[in-house]
Design an enzyme around this catalytic site. Structure first.
Site, PDB file in Angstrom:
ATOM      1  N   ASP A 166       0.814  -1.206   0.000  1.00  0.00           N
ATOM      2  CA  ASP A 166       0.000   0.000   0.000  1.00  0.00           C
ATOM      3  C   ASP A 166       0.855   1.266   0.000  1.00  0.00           C
ATOM      4  O   ASP A 166       0.387   2.350   0.365  1.00  0.00           O
ATOM      5  CB  ASP A 166      -0.942   0.007   1.213  1.00  0.00           C
ATOM      6  CG  ASP A 166      -0.183  -0.055   2.534  1.00  0.00           C
ATOM      7  OD1 ASP A 166       1.043  -0.281   2.511  1.00  0.00           O
ATOM      8  OD2 ASP A 166      -0.829   0.121   3.584  1.00  0.00           O
ATOM      9  N   HIS A 207      20.702   1.445 -21.742  1.00  0.00           N
ATOM     10  CA  HIS A 207      19.909   1.930 -20.613  1.00  0.00           C
ATOM     11  C   HIS A 207      20.305   1.212 -19.318  1.00  0.00           C
ATOM     12  O   HIS A 207      19.459   0.748 -18.561  1.00  0.00           O
ATOM     13  CB  HIS A 207      18.409   1.754 -20.896  1.00  0.00           C
ATOM     14  CG  HIS A 207      17.896   2.693 -21.944  1.00  0.00           C
ATOM     15  ND1 HIS A 207      16.690   2.525 -22.568  1.00  0.00           N
ATOM     16  CD2 HIS A 207      18.436   3.817 -22.479  1.00  0.00           C
ATOM     17  CE1 HIS A 207      16.497   3.501 -23.443  1.00  0.00           C
ATOM     18  NE2 HIS A 207      17.554   4.295 -23.401  1.00  0.00           N
ATOM     19  N   ASP A 246      24.613   9.462 -18.165  1.00  0.00           N
ATOM     20  CA  ASP A 246      23.446   9.980 -18.892  1.00  0.00           C
ATOM     21  C   ASP A 246      22.414  10.330 -17.838  1.00  0.00           C
ATOM     22  O   ASP A 246      21.778   9.443 -17.257  1.00  0.00           O
ATOM     23  CB  ASP A 246      22.930   8.908 -19.857  1.00  0.00           C
ATOM     24  CG  ASP A 246      21.796   9.409 -20.749  1.00  0.00           C
ATOM     25  OD1 ASP A 246      21.143  10.394 -20.391  1.00  0.00           O
ATOM     26  OD2 ASP A 246      21.570   8.782 -21.803  1.00  0.00           O
ATOM     27  N   ASP A 301      18.414  16.506 -20.494  1.00  0.00           N
ATOM     28  CA  ASP A 301      18.892  15.160 -20.836  1.00  0.00           C
ATOM     29  C   ASP A 301      20.315  15.314 -21.369  1.00  0.00           C
ATOM     30  O   ASP A 301      20.508  15.771 -22.498  1.00  0.00           O
ATOM     31  CB  ASP A 301      17.958  14.553 -21.888  1.00  0.00           C
ATOM     32  CG  ASP A 301      18.266  13.098 -22.195  1.00  0.00           C
ATOM     33  OD1 ASP A 301      19.246  12.558 -21.653  1.00  0.00           O
ATOM     34  OD2 ASP A 301      17.520  12.504 -23.002  1.00  0.00           O
ATOM     35  N   HIS A 305      21.197   3.037 -32.232  1.00  0.00           N
ATOM     36  CA  HIS A 305      20.044   3.885 -31.920  1.00  0.00           C
ATOM     37  C   HIS A 305      20.039   5.141 -32.792  1.00  0.00           C
ATOM     38  O   HIS A 305      21.026   5.459 -33.457  1.00  0.00           O
ATOM     39  CB  HIS A 305      20.013   4.254 -30.433  1.00  0.00           C
ATOM     40  CG  HIS A 305      21.200   5.028 -29.951  1.00  0.00           C
ATOM     41  ND1 HIS A 305      21.373   6.379 -30.180  1.00  0.00           N
ATOM     42  CD2 HIS A 305      22.290   4.650 -29.218  1.00  0.00           C
ATOM     43  CE1 HIS A 305      22.491   6.792 -29.613  1.00  0.00           C
ATOM     44  NE2 HIS A 305      23.072   5.759 -29.030  1.00  0.00           N
ATOM     45  N   HIS A 362      16.005  12.741 -29.962  1.00  0.00           N
ATOM     46  CA  HIS A 362      14.557  12.673 -29.774  1.00  0.00           C
ATOM     47  C   HIS A 362      14.074  14.043 -29.336  1.00  0.00           C
ATOM     48  O   HIS A 362      14.843  14.894 -28.885  1.00  0.00           O
ATOM     49  CB  HIS A 362      14.197  11.611 -28.719  1.00  0.00           C
ATOM     50  CG  HIS A 362      14.931  11.764 -27.409  1.00  0.00           C
ATOM     51  ND1 HIS A 362      14.566  12.682 -26.444  1.00  0.00           N
ATOM     52  CD2 HIS A 362      16.019  11.127 -26.915  1.00  0.00           C
ATOM     53  CE1 HIS A 362      15.389  12.598 -25.410  1.00  0.00           C
ATOM     54  NE2 HIS A 362      16.287  11.660 -25.670  1.00  0.00           N
ATOM     55  N   HIS A 372      11.242  11.796 -23.709  1.00  0.00           N
ATOM     56  CA  HIS A 372      11.017  11.494 -25.118  1.00  0.00           C
ATOM     57  C   HIS A 372       9.695  12.163 -25.468  1.00  0.00           C
ATOM     58  O   HIS A 372       8.629  11.559 -25.373  1.00  0.00           O
ATOM     59  CB  HIS A 372      10.970   9.989 -25.357  1.00  0.00           C
ATOM     60  CG  HIS A 372      12.298   9.324 -25.173  1.00  0.00           C
ATOM     61  ND1 HIS A 372      12.486   7.962 -25.322  1.00  0.00           N
ATOM     62  CD2 HIS A 372      13.521   9.821 -24.870  1.00  0.00           C
ATOM     63  CE1 HIS A 372      13.761   7.660 -25.106  1.00  0.00           C
ATOM     64  NE2 HIS A 372      14.398   8.771 -24.817  1.00  0.00           N
ATOM     65  N   GLU A 406      22.697  12.989 -29.758  1.00  0.00           N
ATOM     66  CA  GLU A 406      23.419  12.059 -28.895  1.00  0.00           C
ATOM     67  C   GLU A 406      23.995  10.855 -29.641  1.00  0.00           C
ATOM     68  O   GLU A 406      23.581   9.714 -29.398  1.00  0.00           O
ATOM     69  CB  GLU A 406      22.517  11.584 -27.759  1.00  0.00           C
ATOM     70  CG  GLU A 406      21.140  11.092 -28.205  1.00  0.00           C
ATOM     71  CD  GLU A 406      20.306  10.584 -27.045  1.00  0.00           C
ATOM     72  OE1 GLU A 406      20.792   9.727 -26.279  1.00  0.00           O
ATOM     73  OE2 GLU A 406      19.165  11.054 -26.909  1.00  0.00           O
ATOM     74  N   TYR A 416      29.360   1.862 -29.284  1.00  0.00           N
ATOM     75  CA  TYR A 416      29.269   0.839 -28.252  1.00  0.00           C
ATOM     76  C   TYR A 416      29.843  -0.461 -28.824  1.00  0.00           C
ATOM     77  O   TYR A 416      29.188  -1.118 -29.646  1.00  0.00           O
ATOM     78  CB  TYR A 416      27.813   0.636 -27.826  1.00  0.00           C
ATOM     79  CG  TYR A 416      27.064   1.940 -27.645  1.00  0.00           C
ATOM     80  CD1 TYR A 416      27.102   2.631 -26.446  1.00  0.00           C
ATOM     81  CD2 TYR A 416      26.347   2.493 -28.719  1.00  0.00           C
ATOM     82  CE1 TYR A 416      26.436   3.842 -26.305  1.00  0.00           C
ATOM     83  CE2 TYR A 416      25.677   3.699 -28.581  1.00  0.00           C
ATOM     84  CZ  TYR A 416      25.730   4.372 -27.372  1.00  0.00           C
ATOM     85  OH  TYR A 416      25.082   5.575 -27.229  1.00  0.00           O
ATOM     86  N   ARG A 466      29.096   7.908 -25.341  1.00  0.00           N
ATOM     87  CA  ARG A 466      27.992   8.712 -25.860  1.00  0.00           C
ATOM     88  C   ARG A 466      28.202  10.154 -25.407  1.00  0.00           C
ATOM     89  O   ARG A 466      28.652  10.393 -24.278  1.00  0.00           O
ATOM     90  CB  ARG A 466      26.643   8.183 -25.385  1.00  0.00           C
ATOM     91  CG  ARG A 466      25.456   8.925 -25.956  1.00  0.00           C
ATOM     92  CD  ARG A 466      24.137   8.164 -25.781  1.00  0.00           C
ATOM     93  NE  ARG A 466      23.747   7.924 -24.406  1.00  0.00           N
ATOM     94  CZ  ARG A 466      23.762   6.731 -23.828  1.00  0.00           C
ATOM     95  NH1 ARG A 466      24.224   5.672 -24.475  1.00  0.00           N
ATOM     96  NH2 ARG A 466      23.368   6.595 -22.573  1.00  0.00           N
ATOM     97  N   GLU A 512      25.876  13.752 -25.400  1.00  0.00           N
ATOM     98  CA  GLU A 512      24.508  14.221 -25.651  1.00  0.00           C
ATOM     99  C   GLU A 512      24.311  15.633 -25.128  1.00  0.00           C
ATOM    100  O   GLU A 512      24.693  15.964 -24.003  1.00  0.00           O
ATOM    101  CB  GLU A 512      23.506  13.287 -24.959  1.00  0.00           C
ATOM    102  CG  GLU A 512      22.064  13.717 -25.081  1.00  0.00           C
ATOM    103  CD  GLU A 512      21.124  12.797 -24.323  1.00  0.00           C
ATOM    104  OE1 GLU A 512      19.924  12.799 -24.625  1.00  0.00           O
ATOM    105  OE2 GLU A 512      21.604  12.070 -23.416  1.00  0.00           O
TER     106      GLU A 512
END
Length: 446
Positions: free
Chosen positions: A37, A241, A258, A269, A348, A352, A359, A383, A387, A411, A413
């Site tokens: 709960d 991710h 990131d 971002d 990728h 975005h 996003h 970005e 990899y 990466r 970005e």
């Protein structure tokens, strides 16, 4: 710093104009359960919040341009002192009207009774299906009752339509007030990344750096992380991710962070990658410079009139040319791009939309062959990355990857605003040159 009531009213007026003879229904977000709960902190549905500024669950907003008196109707939880003692204050029916600009407000318990008067003269109902099954069932039941009357009365909603196609373009172009909030979110995230850079040392755990980032977010007034913070060292940076953030960092690792924050519902971002020990290896530096060049050239393609895919295509071309030069790929660059031979190392898209959602909403393509043209007020991320996982398998007819490249993930970005003159990098205050990433000049983190 917030969105003024007048701007919410302008948004609603724009929606009312779009829906014409229809009625649009928007449901608030549900409360999400963490365990048993215990509930997560409430986060309002983005469309609902964009139109109302109302930040409570169990609410419905109705928009009826054809109604003589009530074009904006709110159904909300009534005041309840006992429940409010446990879970927090409610605006209540009266304040929902006075504070949020509704023409009329009702208790949510009156929805079934009052809703028919707002849909009976509509030619269609706008409602996004699939997010709340119980509410979907309720909307369909009301619609079917109206359909049953159509033969006798010759009026009523004969269609149920998703509002996204007409509504989400309104969210894509950011107002000055929205941009002020996004700049603030960017500023806070820049400071958080700078703090993370400053405290990172060999032997630290990824979660320690995550804690530093999120401490700065909250201390500077953000609602918290815009998404689960990615703090990925070594081979973890090859997981797009990655959020476990549990590994102990080593001297030879790269650290990919990131992370962005949410400020009054607007998001930043940012990604930066740097050597934990303060110096890139030869291979890390070569790949880092390639990603940086791809990003810089991609950002230059963000300008009014350019199709959305232009900056992605530029990044891919730069990366593929670099892969060929480094021997990671072989063959004609155009053919390698057409056949997507680069996908094992860059899987990728290059960005975005960004806004109330990380996003953010809005179409990227307008049909099969036409990409969305960029226009002033659009905000997007740029970005690119590389990899090369330890167990990566090259595309068919491509060379095996030399061991010296394996395990490297990078990466970079930034958040980019399309302006009339070109672009503005909202996160430009956070450095990304090789020299800055190698701590040769740490003045920027003081």
């Amino acid at each position: 710093m917030t969105i003024a009531p007048a701007e919410y009213r302008q948004r609603r007026e724009a929606l009312l104009e779009k829906i014409g003879g229809g009625t649009a229904l928007f449901r608030s977000a549900p409360m999400a359960v963490m365990h048993n709960d215990v509930e997560y902190s409430f986060r309002q549905d983005s469309d609902f919040y964009y139109l109302t500024g109302f930040d409570e669950p169990s609410a419905v907003a109705v928009f009826t341009p054809h109604h003589e008196e009530h074009q904006f109707v709110l159904f909300v939880q009534p005041k309840d002192p006992e429940k409010e003692t446990w879970v927090g204050l409610r605006a209540g029916v009266d304040a929902a009207k006075e504070r949020y600009g509704a023409d009329i407000a009702y208790s949510i318990d009156e929805l079934d009774e009052k809703l028919p008067q707002y849909i009976e003269k509509a030619d269609r109902i706008y409602h996004r299906m699939g997010r709340d099954r119980a509410f979907d069932t309720k909307v369909i039941a009301h619609w079917q009752r109206q359909l049953a009357k159509y033969q006798k009365e010759g009026r009523g909603p004969i269609a149920l339509e998703d509002p996204r196609a007409i509504f989400h373009p309104l969210r894509m172009v950011k107002s000055p007030a929205e941009l002020a909030l996004m700049r603030r979110a960017a500023e806070i995230a820049v400071d958080a990344h700078a703090r993370a850079f400053e405290v990172t040392r060999p032997g630290c755990y990824e979660y320690e750096i995550q804690a530093e980032l999120e401490y700065v977010f909250r201390k500077r007034g953000a609602l918290g992380p815009a998404y689960p913070s990615i703090v990925a060292s070594g081979v973890n940076a090859c997981i797009l991710h990655y959020i476990e953030n549990s590994r102990q960092m080593q001297d030879s690792d790269l650290l990919l962070i990131d992370a962005g924050c949410s400020y009054d519902y607007y998001n930043s971002d940012i990604t930066r990658t740097f050597p934990v020990g303060g110096r890139f290896t030869t291979e890390q530096k070569l790949l880092y410079e390639l990603v940086l060049e791809a990003q810089q050239q991609a950002i230059a393609e963000v300008k009014p009139g350019n199709p959305y895919n232009a900056f992605h295509d530029k990044a891919v071309r730069v990366l593929v040319e670099g892969f060929v030069e480094l021997g990671i790929l072989k063959g004609n660059v155009d053919q390698l791009i057409e056949e997507e031979k680069y996908k094992p190392y860059y899987m990728h898209r290059t960005g975005h939309w960004l806004g109330v959602d990380v996003h953010d909403v809005g179409a990227y393509k307008l049909g099969d062959d036409r990409w969305q043209p960029l226009q002033p007020g659009h905000v997007l991320t740029v970005e690119p990355g590389i990899y090369i996982a330890p167990d990566v398998k090259p595309a068919e007819d491509q060379p095996e990857v030399d061991d010296r490249w394996r395990g490297i993930g990078i990466r970079i970005e930034d958040d980019v605003l399309v302006t009339a003159a070109g672009q503005e990098v909202l996160t430009a205050a956070l450095p990304k040159s090789v020299e800055d990433m190698e701590r040769r000049n740490v003045a920027w983190v003081q």
